[in-house]
Design a protein around this motif. Structure first.
Motif, PDB file in Angstrom:
ATOM      1  N   GLU A  27       0.811  -1.225   0.000  1.00 58.67           N
ATOM      2  CA  GLU A  27       0.000   0.000   0.000  1.00 58.67           C
ATOM      3  C   GLU A  27       0.846   1.278   0.000  1.00 58.67           C
ATOM      4  N   ILE A  28       1.987   1.234  -0.667  1.00 51.80           N
ATOM      5  CA  ILE A  28       2.858   2.411  -0.708  1.00 51.80           C
ATOM      6  C   ILE A  28       2.361   3.374  -1.787  1.00 51.80           C
ATOM      7  N   LEU A  29       2.045   4.587  -1.402  1.00 52.84           N
ATOM      8  CA  LEU A  29       1.604   5.599  -2.356  1.00 52.84           C
ATOM      9  C   LEU A  29       2.824   6.138  -3.101  1.00 52.84           C
ATOM     10  N   TYR A  30       2.801   6.051  -4.429  1.00 55.72           N
ATOM     11  CA  TYR A  30       3.979   6.466  -5.197  1.00 55.72           C
ATOM     12  C   TYR A  30       3.775   7.768  -5.957  1.00 55.72           C
ATOM     13  N   MET A  41      -5.616   4.117  -6.162  1.00 52.96           N
ATOM     14  CA  MET A  41      -5.063   3.271  -7.213  1.00 52.96           C
ATOM     15  C   MET A  41      -3.551   3.344  -7.355  1.00 52.96           C
ATOM     16  N   CYS A  42      -2.961   4.501  -7.094  1.00 50.60           N
ATOM     17  CA  CYS A  42      -1.530   4.694  -7.362  1.00 50.60           C
ATOM     18  C   CYS A  42      -0.684   4.246  -6.172  1.00 50.60           C
ATOM     19  N   ARG A  43      -0.727   2.949  -5.956  1.00 46.66           N
ATOM     20  CA  ARG A  43       0.021   2.342  -4.856  1.00 46.66           C
ATOM     21  C   ARG A  43       0.771   1.118  -5.360  1.00 46.66           C
ATOM     22  N   ILE A  44       1.804   0.758  -4.647  1.00 49.38           N
ATOM     23  CA  ILE A  44       2.606  -0.402  -5.024  1.00 49.38           C
ATOM     24  C   ILE A  44       2.805  -1.310  -3.820  1.00 49.38           C
ATOM     25  N   ASP A  45       3.064  -2.580  -4.103  1.00 48.75           N
ATOM     26  CA  ASP A  45       3.475  -3.560  -3.110  1.00 48.75           C
ATOM     27  C   ASP A  45       4.881  -4.016  -3.475  1.00 48.75           C
ATOM     28  N   VAL A  46       5.760  -4.108  -2.485  1.00 44.80           N
ATOM     29  CA  VAL A  46       7.141  -4.530  -2.719  1.00 44.80           C
ATOM     30  C   VAL A  46       7.375  -5.858  -2.001  1.00 44.80           C
ATOM     31  N   ALA A  47       7.828  -6.866  -2.747  1.00 38.14           N
ATOM     32  CA  ALA A  47       8.196  -8.165  -2.184  1.00 38.14           C
ATOM     33  C   ALA A  47       9.715  -8.289  -2.252  1.00 38.14           C
ATOM     34  N   TYR A  48      10.332  -8.649  -1.121  1.00 39.61           N
ATOM     35  CA  TYR A  48      11.799  -8.660  -1.057  1.00 39.61           C
ATOM     36  C   TYR A  48      12.271  -9.631   0.017  1.00 39.61           C
ATOM     37  N   GLU A  49      13.514 -10.052  -0.111  1.00 36.63           N
ATOM     38  CA  GLU A  49      14.143 -10.871   0.924  1.00 36.63           C
ATOM     39  C   GLU A  49      14.926  -9.964   1.857  1.00 36.63           C
ATOM     40  N   GLY A  86       4.929  -4.787  -7.412  1.00 39.65           N
ATOM     41  CA  GLY A  86       3.640  -4.835  -8.092  1.00 39.65           C
ATOM     42  C   GLY A  86       3.027  -3.450  -8.130  1.00 39.65           C
ATOM     43  N   VAL A  87       2.714  -2.967  -9.334  1.00 36.78           N
ATOM     44  CA  VAL A  87       2.262  -1.585  -9.520  1.00 36.78           C
ATOM     45  C   VAL A  87       0.758  -1.528  -9.752  1.00 36.78           C
ATOM     46  N   GLY A  88       0.077  -0.705  -8.974  1.00 34.24           N
ATOM     47  CA  GLY A  88      -1.307  -0.367  -9.250  1.00 34.24           C
ATOM     48  C   GLY A  88      -1.364   0.917 -10.062  1.00 34.24           C
ATOM     49  N   TYR A  89      -2.384   1.056 -10.905  1.00 37.61           N
ATOM     50  CA  TYR A  89      -2.531   2.256 -11.728  1.00 37.61           C
ATOM     51  C   TYR A  89      -4.011   2.506 -11.968  1.00 37.61           C
ATOM     52  N   ARG A  90      -4.332   3.705 -12.398  1.00 38.13           N
ATOM     53  CA  ARG A  90      -5.730   4.055 -12.651  1.00 38.13           C
ATOM     54  C   ARG A  90      -6.224   3.401 -13.951  1.00 38.13           C
ATOM     55  N   PHE A  91      -7.554   3.343 -14.101  1.00 35.89           N
ATOM     56  CA  PHE A  91      -8.151   2.659 -15.239  1.00 35.89           C
ATOM     57  C   PHE A  91      -8.851   3.634 -16.181  1.00 35.89           C
ATOM     58  N   VAL A  92      -9.100   3.151 -17.412  1.00 33.85           N
ATOM     59  CA  VAL A  92      -9.662   4.009 -18.450  1.00 33.85           C
ATOM     60  C   VAL A  92     -11.099   4.446 -18.169  1.00 33.85           C
ATOM     61  N   ALA A 107       5.618   5.377 -11.045  1.00 29.18           N
ATOM     62  CA  ALA A 107       5.965   4.199 -10.245  1.00 29.18           C
ATOM     63  C   ALA A 107       7.418   3.799 -10.468  1.00 29.18           C
ATOM     64  N   VAL A 108       7.863   3.847 -11.713  1.00 30.09           N
ATOM     65  CA  VAL A 108       9.272   3.535 -11.998  1.00 30.09           C
ATOM     66  C   VAL A 108      10.176   4.561 -11.330  1.00 30.09           C
ATOM     67  N   ASP A 109       9.779   5.807 -11.340  1.00 24.54           N
ATOM     68  CA  ASP A 109      10.542   6.847 -10.656  1.00 24.54           C
ATOM     69  C   ASP A 109      10.666   6.524  -9.166  1.00 24.54           C
ATOM     70  N   TRP A 110       9.568   6.108  -8.541  1.00 29.36           N
ATOM     71  CA  TRP A 110       9.619   5.726  -7.124  1.00 29.36           C
ATOM     72  C   TRP A 110      10.619   4.591  -6.925  1.00 29.36           C
ATOM     73  N   VAL A 111      10.581   3.606  -7.814  1.00 27.37           N
ATOM     74  CA  VAL A 111      11.503   2.474  -7.711  1.00 27.37           C
ATOM     75  C   VAL A 111      12.945   2.962  -7.794  1.00 27.37           C
ATOM     76  N   MET A 112      13.238   3.806  -8.757  1.00 29.75           N
ATOM     77  CA  MET A 112      14.607   4.293  -8.923  1.00 29.75           C
ATOM     78  C   MET A 112      15.104   5.025  -7.670  1.00 29.75           C
ATOM     79  N   LYS A 113      14.219   5.696  -6.986  1.00 29.78           N
ATOM     80  CA  LYS A 113      14.607   6.494  -5.818  1.00 29.78           C
ATOM     81  C   LYS A 113      14.626   5.706  -4.515  1.00 29.78           C
TER      82      LYS A 113
END
Length: 268
Positions: A27-30, A41-49, A86-92, A107-113
């Motif tokens: 539920e990370i707002l990006y 809608m603009c939230r992501i889930d991150v799975a990591y070890e 996992g990226v959530g995004y708005r719909f048409v 979302a990619v920008d959030w990942v890079m940072k």
């Protein structure tokens, strides 16, 4: 183009079958949320070890025709230690396709940072997605204006673009809005084919069985690959997965992506 039979894939690819122990941040707002819909809608889930470092990062865009779908990181990708976002995004139903593509770029920008905090390696960012998600990957990877808005050059900062059964003509959700039938192909500024070029990031393009795929999706992607190569792209790998249609081709495609990353790691 390579055809692969999934029944032999586990043996041929040599990938583990057991999932590893992953933790989640959810539920990370990006993206800035000016309204309740964007905030939802603009939230992501991150799975990591935990304790991982220098891990490949898979940024995953779900399918669903740009009208539905869930951002959950695919469990099948949680096997080799990669960080999966996992990226959530708005719909048409609520926004335009360019606005959806801006969500993806944000979302990619959030990942890079932020992804190094999860053990991710910024030199190993893979953008992947199925169906509508594959369309998104193609669009933000080939039309540089979307990621460029955030100061990101996909040609230099993305390890590979990995669309599974992605639409490469103008997406049918857009054509539907314009009153164009789903079986009437269109290529315009919202079609990945419009942006084919030889200097794009490496690409792993995967299609289901040509006789089982949605509409002419295999043929679309075969032509897409051909045009990329004619434009000078030298790092395109194309698989057709025999026996699997549009929806269930994700399973063998996940294995092919993990093998692709594994090979890239071995080559370094």
């Amino acid at each position: 183009m390579k055809r692969i039979i999934f029944l032999l894939a586990v043996t041929v690819l040599g990938l583990p079958l057991c999932a590893r122990e992953y933790s989640y941040d959810k539920e990370i707002l990006y993206k800035g949320a000016p309204d309740a819909y964007t905030e939802k809608m603009c939230r992501i889930d991150v799975a990591y070890e935990k304790g991982g470092e220098n891990r490949p990062v898979i940024v995953w865009f779900h399918g669903g025709g740009l009208t539905k779908g869930k951002r959950t990181p695919p469990e099948a990708l949680l096997k080799d230690g990669a960080v999966v976002v996992g990226v959530g995004y708005r719909f048409v139903s609520e926004v335009s396709i360019p606005e959806i593509l801006d969500d993806a770029a944000a979302a990619v920008d959030w990942v890079m940072k932020n992804i190094t905090r999860y053990g991710g390696d910024l030199s190993k960012i893979y953008l992947a997605g199925h169906s509508a998600g594959g369309y998104i990957v193609n669009m933000i990877g080939l039309n540089k204006e979307y990621l460029g808005k955030y100061g990101i050059d996909p040609d230099k900062q993305v390890a590979a673009l990995v669309p599974y059964s992605g639409q490469v003509i103008t997406h049918f959700a857009q054509r539907r809005k314009q009153g164009i039938p789903e079986l009437t192909p269109t290529i315009d500024h919202l079609a990945p084919l419009y942006y084919v070029r030889g200097d794009a990031a490496p690409m792993l393009i995967i299609s289901g069985d040509r006789e089982l795929e949605l509409y002419g999706r295999y043929e679309e992607n075969a032509y897409f690959v051909r045009m990329l190569k004619l434009n000078g792209h030298k790092k395109v790998t194309f698989y057709e997965v025999d026996g699997f249609g549009h929806s269930d081709m994700k399973n063998p495609a996940h294995l092919l992506l993990l093998k692709y990353i594994k090979n890239a790691e071995s080559a370094q």
